[in-house]
Scaffold this active site. Structure first.
Site, short mmCIF file in Angstrom:
data_model
loop_
_atom_site.label_atom_id
_atom_site.label_comp_id
_atom_site.label_asym_id
_atom_site.label_seq_id
_atom_site.Cartn_x
_atom_site.Cartn_y
_atom_site.Cartn_z
N GLU A 1 -3.97 -9.15 0.43
CA GLU A 1 -4.30 -8.79 1.94
C GLU A 1 -5.71 -8.87 1.88
O GLU A 1 -6.69 -8.03 1.06
CB GLU A 1 -3.81 -7.45 2.60
CG GLU A 1 -3.51 -7.27 3.73
CD GLU A 1 -3.05 -5.94 4.11
OE1 GLU A 1 -1.85 -5.90 3.90
OE2 GLU A 1 -3.54 -5.40 5.17
N GLU B 1 0.94 -1.26 -0.13
CA GLU B 1 -0.06 0.24 -0.03
C GLU B 1 1.04 1.20 -0.05
O GLU B 1 0.54 2.13 0.81
CB GLU B 1 -0.79 -0.05 1.19
CG GLU B 1 -2.10 -1.34 1.13
CD GLU B 1 -2.99 -1.14 2.23
OE1 GLU B 1 -2.92 -0.23 3.19
OE2 GLU B 1 -4.01 -2.01 2.34
C1 GAL Z 1 -3.87 -2.76 5.57
C2 GAL Z 1 -2.55 -2.41 5.88
C3 GAL Z 1 -2.06 -3.30 7.11
C4 GAL Z 1 -3.04 -3.22 8.15
C5 GAL Z 1 -4.45 -3.25 7.79
C6 GAL Z 1 -5.45 -3.35 8.69
O1 GAL Z 1 -4.26 -1.73 4.69
O2 GAL Z 1 -1.57 -2.87 4.71
O3 GAL Z 1 -0.82 -3.16 7.31
O4 GAL Z 1 -2.93 -1.83 8.38
O5 GAL Z 1 -4.83 -2.38 6.78
O6 GAL Z 1 -6.60 -3.55 8.41
#
Ligand code: GAL
Length: 810
Positions: A503, A427
């Site tokens: 993710e 991100e």
């Molecule tokens: C994502 C990020 C992670 C964590 C997660 C929590 O956007 O890549 O590091 O912050 O959100 O939901």
């Protein structure tokens, strides 16, 4: 000074070519574990040889100076707008980095006794140092490394003298430098490698398997060494040490020596069969054997195809992965093999097959374990490039260090078969704009130059932007973080032919906590600082597990997923980042102590295709809710089940397509609570009862039951048994709301190392031998000593019969 010495190469080798014994110079690897002196704070003259460190604390490395606390709201209090969380206005945040004292300067010193330096090359290696490391040897500056997760080393040969040498390391962590608990100190291995002047380059081998069939594998080995008249010879040994291929000559291209070996009927490395070979690589100068190095590798092939997605050894394989932060809960970030192995063991049982090292270089121990246990590893590098997420983050170092950090990541780990993809970033705000596109292209090229065998991804959250800019088009593997509603569009727009859920989920829950009424909630908060384990709560940017499952099941071009996260971690207490005392995450499938939350069984019911899963939630101790609606969910691999409350049927539920949830969960939404027994009977697809489970309303807390993940430990002074203590009633039923203050005593050949109850709002310290049970449970960590014999753990609590457990140290 006590040090562990490992002799890598034995002194005597019989050369196949010359039929006579030849002496090789030993390569000696000394892990600097003991003998360290540590001081928290600045000491400007601590780099000098004669500095008096006798009053400093003695510590063992790996060491995390901040995990001992105390937790303090002020440590990371900030008024900030977290753009990544879609926030529009700034607000006070606490616990973002774990509320632990990681900020500031810390110094380490050690001495190294080197009786013989003739013709030696000496390297000082760090698997990571948090952070801004400045290294001195004998008062002289050796070098620096800002990024705390980078592996790095220095040739310190010209700074050494015969006899005693002083190593000093200054570390400094800036405030506002991380989005989670980064830890502090020499939290990974430090080693001294002593070898001959004529020897292989450190990380100088690259073993690949460019041709693999059932009957034959080509093993290509490139090795780097400098010197006149050199030759490289390799034996490949199978897991039993039997030589299966030999190559007695190498082709030299400058400093690179190339060999191709044929392994007949190769045993391929894979998830179920993590078979490893060892290449014994010898360096000769003329007829003299100069060095022997053993490189472990696997024979496997990987491909990413439009037709079948990710293919491992010819088998289409979906990623059933989790993201892991590097902290180990109560151990902080101090690397520990037993703790890492326990995590992977728990994940393996869940059916998980892949790990993403979010958002930085994995520890080398974790990479080795992934090789040994059969996990696919997505090795990540950065959470930031040039554009900041946090003021003092990697953006400060990107220009000068990014390429060097990638080079070290790849060279140190490229021979590990578990690594199947690199991630160049998570991100990164550079997703916006044409400069970011160029940066992505450049970084990917660096990975390709260093390793042409694996693809590169970036976890992208600015999906609209990357579709516009060309950022997503150029990546080998487009990774989407969340945003399942954009998968289809991204798949259409991007040319690669597949999408990775780099993710996913970010569903939140606290182990053993259930909230009523049972309904979906976005960023839902309660007065007690907990999220509900009915698994219906998530964040404004995230989703529920089922939202990902349907994509994977219905869209063959989805490569699979990496769930945020496998275990809770210190810091980032979303949705409670504005609520004190929350100080660790709620995202974990398992809690910070490693105890499974209900979600564990939801993933297991889908991912573990070998074993039965039949799990009931919530618990059944709801005094005061008599007659009230108390829904029951069952997570199971069976399609159908019937629920009984005190023998009365509540009906049969069958998985169906009416909603996403009903496709994967069995839900009885109208159950009225009455104390007693909840029983579920599972049916196969022909309607036969095939299995059943029950839970009971527990009586008053009566005694403590202990169960260890391992009852035999290695006598190495660092092995750990994780003992779960459960408060139970007189009949042995777990008391799911017990919060007794428990105390721990360890006697014999081990010691109490730490404790954790998985409560994200607890401010009790992990290293004190007392803690409250959280929803009836906690985990005590018992560490082995270096002597063999029994260790006894006793856990007591007021009004409870205590629990005893014996562990053997061997
Ligand atoms: C994502 C990020 C992670 C964590 C997660 C929590 O956007 O890549 O590091 O912050 O959100 O939901």
């Amino acid at each position: 000074m006590k040090k562990i010495k490992i002799i890598l190469a034995t002194a005597l080798f019989t050369s196949v070519l010359f039929f006579k014994p030849i002496m090789a110079q030993n390569t000696e690897v000394i892990q600097l574990k003991e003998g360290w002196k540590f001081h928290k704070g600045e000491e400007i003259s601590a780099y000098q040889v004669d500095f008096n460190d006798s009053k400093w604390e003695s510590v063992v490395v790996p060491h995390d100076w901040a995990i001992y606390g105390p937790f303090d709201k002020e440590v990371d209090k900030q008024v900030v707008k977290i753009v990544q969380n879609n926030e529009k206005v700034a607000s006070e945040k606490t616990g973002r980095t774990g509320a632990l004292p990681f900020v500031g300067v810390g110094w380490y010193r050690n001495t190294l006794d080197l009786p013989n330096l003739d013709n030696k090359q000496v390297l000082l290696t760090f698997d990571g140092a948090m952070s801004n490391a400045i290294i001195y040897v004998n008062g002289q500056l050796v070098g620096k490394r800002p990024y705390g997760y980078s592996y790095f080393y220095f040739d310190i040969s010209d700074k050494l003298q015969k006899g005693e040498n002083v190593i000093a390391v200054r570390l400094e962590n800036q405030p506002f430098s991380s989005r989670w608990y980064p830890g502090a100190g020499l939290y990974r291995k430090v080693q001294v490698i002593i070898k001959g002047q004529v020897s292989f380059e450190h990380w100088g081998h690259f073993v690949t398997t460019p041709y693999v069939t059932d009957t034959l594998a080509r093993v290509n080995i490139k090795s780097r060494a400098k010197g006149e008249n050199l030759r490289v010879e390799t034996h490949i040994k199978d897991a039993d040490g039997k030589v299966v291929a030999t190559h007695a000559s190498s082709t030299q291209f400058g400093d690179e020596f190339v060999q191709d070996l044929a392994v007949v009927n190769p045993n391929r490395w894979g998830i179920e069969n993590p078979y490893l070979y060892t290449a014994e690589i010898k360096l000769f100068q003329g007829e003299t054997l100069k060095q022997v190095e053993n490189v472990r590798f696997g024979i496997r092939n990987i491909a990413y195809t439009r037709e079948e997605g990710f293919v491992l050894n010819g088998q289409p394989t979906q990623f059933k992965g989790v993201c892991l932060h590097h902290d180990l809960g109560p151990l902080g970030t101090a690397v520990n093999r037993a703790a890492l192995k326990r995590q992977l063991t728990i994940l393996k049982d869940m059916g998980c097959n892949a790990i993403r090292s979010a958002h930085n270089m994995p520890s080398l121990e974790q990479v080795e374990l992934c090789d040994e246990m059969g996990f696919l590893l997505l090795a990540e590098s950065f959470d930031e490039w040039k554009k900041p997420k946090v003021k003092n983050g990697y953006n400060l170092y990107f220009d000068e260090w990014a390429e060097k950090d990638i080079v070290n990541l790849v060279r140190a780990t490229r021979n590990h078969p578990s690594i199947i993809m690199w991630s160049a970033g998570n991100e990164v705000p550079d997703q916006h704009g044409s400069v970011g596109v160029k940066r992505a292209n450049w970084i990917q090229d660096v990975f390709h130059r260093e390793d042409p065998t694996r693809p590169v991804t970036v976890g992208m959250d600015q999906v609209k932007a990357v579709m516009e800019s060309g950022f997503g088009v150029l990546l080998d593997v487009p990774g989407l973080n969340y945003r399942v509603h954009l998968y289809e569009e991204a798949y259409e727009k991007f040319p690669q032919g597949f999408i990775l859920g780099s993710e996913t989920a970010s569903t939140v829950s606290s182990r053993g906590v259930y909230k009523f009424p049972v309904e979906k909630g976005i960023n839902k908060k309660y007065d007690d600082g907990h999220s509900s384990s009915y698994d219906l709560e998530y964040c404004s940017w995230s989703n529920l597990p089922e939202d990902d499952f349907v994509m994977q099941d219905d869209k063959p071009w989805v490569l699979g997923e990496f769930v945020w996260t496998g275990f809770d971690y210190l810091g980032e207490p979303t949705p409670y980042d504005g609520f004190w005392p929350s100080r660790s995450s709620y995202f974990g499938i398992n809690d910070l102590a490693g105890l499974p939350k209900d979600r564990y069984y939801l993933y297991r019911s889908r991912w573990n295709t070998e074993d039965e899963t039949l799990h009931i939630l919530p618990h059944w101790n709801w005094k005061g809710r008599e007659g009230e609606t108390t829904p029951v969910f069952v997570y199971t691999n069976y399609n159908s089940a019937e629920l009984f409350i005190n023998g009365k049927s509540q009906g049969v539920r069958t998985k169906n397509d009416s909603t996403k949830l009903d496709r994967y969960r069995l839900r009885w939404m109208d159950v009225k609570y009455e104390p007693g027994t909840v029983r579920v009977v599972a049916y196969d697809d022909d309607g036969n009862a095939v299995s059943e489970k029950e839970i009971k309303t527990a009586g008053a807390p009566h005694h403590i039951e202990l169960s260890a993940d391992r009852t035999v430990l290695n006598a190495d002074g660092e092995d750990i048994s994780f003992v779960t203590a459960t408060v139970v009633d007189k009949d042995g039923n777990p008391c799911p709301t017990a919060d007794s203050q428990l105390k721990f005593k360890v006697k014999g050949n081990g010691s109490f190392r730490a404790v954790c109850n998985g409560d994200p709002t607890s401010l009790e310290l992990f290293h004190k031998p007392t803690m409250k049970a959280f929803n009836g449970k906690l985990v005590v960590l018992v560490q082995s000593s270096t002597d063999t014999g029994p260790v006894k753990l006793s856990v007591s609590g007021n009004g409870l019969e205590s629990g005893q457990l014996e562990i053997q140290v061997k």
